[in-house]
Design a protein around this motif. Structure first.
Motif, PDB file in Angstrom:
ATOM      1  N   VAL A 170      -2.884  34.628  29.466  1.00  0.00           N
ATOM      2  CA  VAL A 170      -3.711  34.845  28.279  1.00  0.00           C
ATOM      3  C   VAL A 170      -3.333  33.783  27.248  1.00  0.00           C
ATOM      4  O   VAL A 170      -2.155  33.560  26.967  1.00  0.00           O
ATOM      5  N   ASP A 171      -4.335  33.094  26.749  1.00  0.00           N
ATOM      6  CA  ASP A 171      -4.133  32.072  25.721  1.00  0.00           C
ATOM      7  C   ASP A 171      -4.394  32.704  24.365  1.00  0.00           C
ATOM      8  O   ASP A 171      -5.503  33.188  24.103  1.00  0.00           O
ATOM      9  N   LEU A 172      -3.369  32.685  23.520  1.00  0.00           N
ATOM     10  CA  LEU A 172      -3.482  33.295  22.197  1.00  0.00           C
ATOM     11  C   LEU A 172      -3.205  32.250  21.130  1.00  0.00           C
ATOM     12  O   LEU A 172      -2.408  31.324  21.328  1.00  0.00           O
ATOM     13  N   VAL A 173      -3.859  32.401  19.998  1.00  0.00           N
ATOM     14  CA  VAL A 173      -3.543  31.616  18.816  1.00  0.00           C
ATOM     15  C   VAL A 173      -3.309  32.600  17.673  1.00  0.00           C
ATOM     16  O   VAL A 173      -4.098  33.528  17.488  1.00  0.00           O
ATOM     17  N   VAL A 174      -2.224  32.403  16.947  1.00  0.00           N
ATOM     18  CA  VAL A 174      -1.837  33.366  15.915  1.00  0.00           C
ATOM     19  C   VAL A 174      -1.780  32.668  14.557  1.00  0.00           C
ATOM     20  O   VAL A 174      -1.146  31.618  14.407  1.00  0.00           O
ATOM     21  N   PHE A 175      -2.454  33.258  13.587  1.00  0.00           N
ATOM     22  CA  PHE A 175      -2.434  32.775  12.213  1.00  0.00           C
ATOM     23  C   PHE A 175      -2.032  33.929  11.293  1.00  0.00           C
ATOM     24  O   PHE A 175      -2.105  35.102  11.680  1.00  0.00           O
ATOM     25  N   PHE A 176      -1.619  33.597  10.093  1.00  0.00           N
ATOM     26  CA  PHE A 176      -1.347  34.669   9.131  1.00  0.00           C
ATOM     27  C   PHE A 176      -1.827  34.252   7.750  1.00  0.00           C
ATOM     28  O   PHE A 176      -1.861  33.064   7.415  1.00  0.00           O
ATOM     29  N   GLU A 177      -2.225  35.249   7.012  1.00  0.00           N
ATOM     30  CA  GLU A 177      -2.741  35.045   5.652  1.00  0.00           C
ATOM     31  C   GLU A 177      -1.646  35.458   4.668  1.00  0.00           C
ATOM     32  O   GLU A 177      -1.381  36.653   4.485  1.00  0.00           O
ATOM     33  N   PRO A 178      -0.944  34.499   4.052  1.00  0.00           N
ATOM     34  CA  PRO A 178       0.141  34.862   3.124  1.00  0.00           C
ATOM     35  C   PRO A 178      -0.329  35.776   1.996  1.00  0.00           C
ATOM     36  O   PRO A 178       0.437  36.605   1.481  1.00  0.00           O
ATOM     37  N   GLU A 179      -1.620  35.664   1.615  1.00  0.00           N
ATOM     38  CA  GLU A 179      -2.132  36.451   0.496  1.00  0.00           C
ATOM     39  C   GLU A 179      -2.265  37.936   0.836  1.00  0.00           C
ATOM     40  O   GLU A 179      -2.527  38.756  -0.044  1.00  0.00           O
ATOM     41  N   ALA A 180      -2.085  38.277   2.128  1.00  0.00           N
ATOM     42  CA  ALA A 180      -2.196  39.697   2.511  1.00  0.00           C
ATOM     43  C   ALA A 180      -1.097  40.523   1.860  1.00  0.00           C
ATOM     44  O   ALA A 180      -1.246  41.740   1.677  1.00  0.00           O
ATOM     45  N   GLY A 181       0.010  39.894   1.530  1.00  0.00           N
ATOM     46  CA  GLY A 181       1.054  40.567   0.738  1.00  0.00           C
ATOM     47  C   GLY A 181       1.894  41.568   1.493  1.00  0.00           C
ATOM     48  O   GLY A 181       2.485  42.461   0.862  1.00  0.00           O
ATOM     49  N   ILE A 182       1.996  41.481   2.809  1.00  0.00           N
ATOM     50  CA  ILE A 182       2.810  42.480   3.528  1.00  0.00           C
ATOM     51  C   ILE A 182       4.249  42.022   3.716  1.00  0.00           C
ATOM     52  O   ILE A 182       5.100  42.805   4.131  1.00  0.00           O
ATOM     53  N   LEU A 183       4.533  40.755   3.454  1.00  0.00           N
ATOM     54  CA  LEU A 183       5.890  40.248   3.641  1.00  0.00           C
ATOM     55  C   LEU A 183       6.783  40.663   2.474  1.00  0.00           C
ATOM     56  O   LEU A 183       6.432  40.452   1.307  1.00  0.00           O
ATOM     57  N   THR A 184       7.919  41.225   2.791  1.00  0.00           N
ATOM     58  CA  THR A 184       8.877  41.608   1.746  1.00  0.00           C
ATOM     59  C   THR A 184       9.380  40.360   1.027  1.00  0.00           C
ATOM     60  O   THR A 184       9.511  40.334  -0.191  1.00  0.00           O
ATOM     61  N   VAL A 185       9.681  39.310   1.796  1.00  0.00           N
ATOM     62  CA  VAL A 185      10.107  38.027   1.222  1.00  0.00           C
ATOM     63  C   VAL A 185       9.114  36.968   1.717  1.00  0.00           C
ATOM     64  O   VAL A 185       9.233  36.468   2.839  1.00  0.00           O
ATOM     65  N   PRO A 186       8.105  36.637   0.909  1.00  0.00           N
ATOM     66  CA  PRO A 186       7.056  35.702   1.360  1.00  0.00           C
ATOM     67  C   PRO A 186       7.586  34.377   1.893  1.00  0.00           C
ATOM     68  O   PRO A 186       6.995  33.784   2.801  1.00  0.00           O
ATOM     69  N   ASP A 187       8.707  33.889   1.330  1.00  0.00           N
ATOM     70  CA  ASP A 187       9.242  32.606   1.774  1.00  0.00           C
ATOM     71  C   ASP A 187       9.755  32.649   3.211  1.00  0.00           C
ATOM     72  O   ASP A 187       9.981  31.609   3.825  1.00  0.00           O
TER      73      ASP A 187
END
Length: 985
Positions: free
Chosen positions: A205-222
């Motif tokens: 299976v070929d997957l590509v993964v992206f993330f939207e930093p503005e989603a705000g789910i990261l405790t430490v965005p950095d």
């Protein structure tokens, strides 16, 4: 989806498949008998007679994988026999999708539980689907749909599990623990066949993964890159690690933007910037089928909407068509090369295979999808139907290709069902080919081969007609596929056949070009031109010896180019220029390094008159005047001199490399160039001194070139020997500028400035390394010498070796009056009668001293070997010093060694000895010029590029290196004998 089917295996048609052979059949029936002891359904099956029993037994003889699965899980086989297939598959897909959940009210599932649940569900789906497929209860559409469904469910469940685990570890804060992916901003796209719901039976299976930093789910965005990177590594482990329960799917994340230099999960904004500026042709094609399958589906759909302008261009123009052609060149083989053979044929990548049908559709989708949104569909069959509706293809073509597509997908599934292997190759042996034929419902391999050949030829005909005016799809030698991150096996074979010893490394390098990591390949247009050029480029490099090294040097060159489209276009239309590039990269590491470090020197190669015009002094002087025109400031002038000198040295070298000039002509050209450039540098230094310090009364300067600079024998890598001479009024005081200096300090400072101007390293490099040790008193004396001091020293103090050096002295620039005075002094010194015996003794002593302190490295040290260049130069210098004593008119200074020998040797040498010296000098000059041009440091045939060895042999007019070495030994021995006979101490 099509309407769900509730057909059971019991409804299988008679004789849909036949067993591989009677031995296998007896073995399978024995196994089923053993399984029936604990499974009544299986026992009842064996007790009956009919199509179902025949089918199950035949299927297990044909697929060792299915047989192993039945043995491992007899209850699964029993369920398959007794129950409707679809409801079981639906339940298994649902169980996989919920694999991340814990018991109601309890903790979420552990990673081990998730992995086990997914593997069990996948194994059962694969088994049931394969049986239904072989029984013809499913067609290939159903099979691909269910395989894609279990893949979707597995990836989505794994992502949900990882998000929950991230929250439990304090890394994430999710919006809703009951729906972990919703609003997470984590986008997982299924690519290729998974995206189109056309998954293979044993597919990755070929997957590509992206993330939207503005989603705000990261405790430490950095920490986004680290957090998501660790999560994706766990995703791959969950899906593809083999455990006691098997594996789910082999997982590939390398279709993300520039995978060699980006994290496993890429920020959305960075991805969009990449695709807008550096996205490649094959990526456009790949995104036609891309589909959000896991994570934040809404965010995934939004990302795809933003990507539409990249995938589907607004206008159908020639650039877009060139784009499509370049994809085609990347992807496939040369039409009409070889015959289609069934055994060993690749049903995916081979001629007439699945990829050609997919590409047939995708090509036209890319061309027209920007203006016709109805063509933006993922599945191949749907794309073909949409193209027909839009009148891009006719109904006959549509129907033929759809039928061929599903026929080939059937064959592909059967190849993979045998051992659950991700392969697309038909077996080479008749016995194994019979297995595939029987699985496909054919009575024998002959009928199977005939049907398959008919399909392959139909596809090939339709595919070839798509670009019937495009002559070259690839090379006539095979595949050249550089898309994605995986090495195409056929491409590696092609590279090997072209002459590359490390095809994997070469494939990786070329993929780097396609990723636009170099400035020269960042634009879409540049990559298009380069893609079109690659087959010819590889063929040309492959024909050179040590092709790998040559292509890697070309890679270094590309990495430094500021832009590539002009070069790639010129190379594509100018085979001679391409051959020249290959020649440089394969035989001249020094030149290759120069153009890699300073690509601007390459500009001159684009001049169509390069090989026609000889680099005479007049030619170079005109070019230099034009190049300096408009330069006013000191540093600007020096920089332009550095650029000009580097380019012209390079171009003289190119002429030498290609044989358009010989060694002596090259030496003269290198020397003329140095004289002109040094003259302009001296003017600039004098002007700068006068601007800062004013003038000295009666002050004037002249510059004498010594050594090879004086005798027109410079090589590409020579330093320059200089003596700066000056004069001024006897009563001159300090200079008249704002910062006055006395005459000695003034001309000393001027000389130091000249040395710095020539040899100080700058952004534009170094003009020349400067050696001033031949001035009076050598390193102990002042760097600038007043003319009367020079005259006194030469007449009263100079050693014999200094007068030998003076025979090569030549005034190259400066005040005309001072130049004339200096010439007269040098000629007077050289014309003085001398004691011949003493001079001979001094020359011999000097030669012995050199042999003692600087012995030759090996036979290839043409300068220092006994009977080498120094012996010949010393003979000429000796003759120049003793000519008057022998009653022969002397020759002036500043002549080449060749000219001096010709002028003096007729009277002072035996004719045979003269011819020996002239022959050896020509021989050494030709060899030395090529070696110094091509490599820094010594020449070692065992380690030198093969192309350089060929060049040196060509320069020495010898067929091979052994013959050349023998010729060096013969001439050096003869020349040493002449030296010993002529210079009698």
């Amino acid at each position: 989806m099509t309407e769900p089917k509730t057909t059971r295996l019991v409804d299988v048609a008679a004789d849909v498949i036949r067993p591989l052979n009677q031995v296998e059949l007896k073995s399978v029936l024995s196994m089923l008998k053993d399984l029936g002891r604990n499974e009544p359904v299986i026992a009842n099956l064996l007790a009956s007679e009919g199509p179902l029993k025949n089918f199950v037994a035949a299927a297990l003889t044909l697929s060792p994988y299915l047989r192993d699965m039945a043995n491992l899980s007899p209850s699964l086989l029993a369920d398959a026999i007794e129950q409707p297939i679809e409801p079981m598959l639906e339940a298994l897909v649902a169980s996989a999708r919920n694999a991340w959940k814990g018991e109601p009210g309890g903790p979420s599932a552990t990673e081990a539980q998730v992995m086990s649940r997914l593997r069990i569900a996948k194994r059962k789906v694969a088994f049931l689907t394969a049986l239904a497929d072989l029984a013809r209860i499913f067609d290939a559409r159903d099979t691909t749909r269910w395989l894609s469904a279990i893949a979707d469910a597995s990836v989505a469940a794994a992502i949900d599990h990882l998000l929950v685990a991230g929250q439990e570890a304090g890394k994430l804060t999710l919006q809703d623990l009951s729906e972990p992916s919703r609003g997470s901003g984590l986008i997982v796209l299924g690519m290729g066949k998974l995206g189109a719901r056309e998954l293979n039976y044993s597919s990755d299976v070929d997957l590509v993964v992206f993330f939207e930093p503005e989603a705000g789910i990261l405790t430490v965005p950095d920490d986004a890159t680290e957090t998501y990177g660790r999560m994706m590594r766990r995703l791959v482990r969950i899906l593809q690690e083999r455990t006691a329960d098997g594996y789910v799917f082999r997982t590939d994340l390398r279709l993300r933007p520039d995978p060699g230099s980006t994290p496993l999960a890429v920020p959305v904004e960075a991805a969009l910037v990449y695709y807008e500026g550096r996205g490649q042709n094959w990526e456009r094609a790949a995104y036609i089928k891309a589909r959000p399958i896991a994570g934040d589906l809404a965010a995934g759909e939004q990302f795809q909407r933003e990507l539409v302008p990249f995938v589907f261009r607004k206008y159908l123009d020639y650039a877009a068509i060139a784009d499509i052609h370049s994809i085609k060149r990347q992807i496939h083989v040369h039409k009409g090369h070889g015959a289609i053979a069934v055994k060993g044929h690749n049903v995916k990548l081979g001629r007439g295979g699945i990829r050609e049908i997919e590409f047939f559709a995708q090509t036209q989708q890319l061309i027209a999808g920007g203006r016709m949104p109805e063509l933006r569909v993922r599945p191949t069959e749907a794309a073909l139907r949409a193209l027909a509706v839009a009148n891009w293809i006719d109904d006959e073509t549509r129907d033929e290709l759809i039928a061929c597509y599903w026929f080939l997908r059937d064959i592909e599934h059967r190849i993979q069902m045998v051992h659950d292997e991700q392969t697309h190759l038909l077996p080479e042996s008749e016995a194994e080919l019979r297995r595939i034929a029987f699985m496909s419902g054919f009575a024998d391999t002959k009928g199977f081969a005939a049907s398959l050949e008919n399909v392959l030829k139909t596809v090939e005909r339709r595919y070839a007609g798509l670009f019937e005016h495009e002559e070259k799809l690839s090379t006539a030698t095979g595949n050249l596929v550089f898309t994605g991150q995986k090495d195409d096996p056929d491409t590696l074979k092609t590279l090997k056949s072209l002459g590359f010893e490390r095809p994997e490394d070469i494939s990786r390098v070329i993929r780097t070009w396609h990723y636009g990591r170099y400035r020269a390949t960042q634009s879409v247009e540049a990559r298009e031109r380069l893609t079109e050029l690659i087959p010819e480029l590889l063929k040309a490099f492959g024909e050179s010896r040590r092709a790998d090294e040559a292509l890697l040097r070309f890679d270094d060159f590309l990495s430094g180019l500021p832009a590539g489209i002009q070069l790639f276009s010129l190379l594509g239309n100018n085979p001679a220029l391409l051959d020249l590039i290959v020649n440089i990269m394969s035989s001249a590491p020094r030149l290759a390094e120069i153009i890699a470090r300073r690509p601007h020197v390459f500009d001159g190669m684009l001049d169509p008159g390069l090989m026609v015009e000889l680099p005479t002094r007049d030619y170079l002087a005109k070019r230099l005047a034009s190049f300096l025109n408009g330069s006013r400031f000191y540093e600007e002038i020096l920089d332009r001199l550095r650029i000009f000198a580097a380019e012209q040295r390079f171009l003289i070298g190119i002429r030498l490399l290609t044989g358009s000039i010989g060694g002596a002509q090259a030496a003269h050209a290198f020397t003329d160039l140095a004289g002109l450039v040094i003259g302009e540098a001296l003017k600039a230094v004098v002007d700068e001194m006068e601007a800062t310090h004013g003038r000295i009364e009666g002050g004037k300067v002249a510059l004498a070139g010594m050594g090879k600079l004086g005798s027109f024998e410079l090589t590409a890598g020579s330093d320059v020997d200089l003596i700066l001479l000056y004069e001024h009024a006897d009563d001159a005081g300090e200079s008249d500028g704002s910062k006055p200096l006395d005459p000695v300090r003034y001309f000393t400072r001027m000389t130091q400035r000249l040395i710095a101007a020539l040899s100080a390293p700058t952004a534009e490099g170094v003009l020349y390394e400067v050696d001033m040790r031949l001035r009076p008193s050598g390193n102990k004396g002042p760097v600038a010498t007043r003319l009367r001091a020079f005259e006194k020293y030469q007449n009263e103090e100079a050693w014999t070796w200094e007068h030998m050096a003076l025979t090569r002295g030549r005034l190259i620039c400066g005040d005309e009056d001072l130049v004339g005075q200096t010439k007269a002094i040098i000629e007077s010194v050289l014309a003085r009668p001398r004691d011949q015996a003493r001079i001979a003794a001094d020359v011999v002593e000097m030669r012995h001293l050199i042999e003692k302190e600087k012995p030759p490295r090996d036979i290839w040290d043409f300068k220092l070997i006994p009977g080498g260049l120094i012996d010949i130069e010393f003979i000429a210098q000796y003759l120049a010093l003793i000519a008057r004593a022998r009653g022969v008119g002397g020759c002036g200074s500043g002549q080449s060694t060749m000219d001096a020998l010709r002028q003096l040797g007729g009277a002072l040498l035996d004719r045979n000895d003269l011819e020996t010296c002239l022959t050896a000098l020509r021989f050494y000059t030709d060899l030395s010029q090529v070696v110094r041009l091509c490599v820094d440091g010594p020449f070692d045939p065992t380690n030198a590029p093969a192309g350089l060895v060929d060049l040196v042999c060509r320069a020495g007019d010898c067929p091979d290196i052994k013959t050349l070495e023998a010729e060096v030994r013969r001439l050096s021995k003869a020349t040493r004998k002449v030296f010993q006979n002529v210079v009698k101490g």
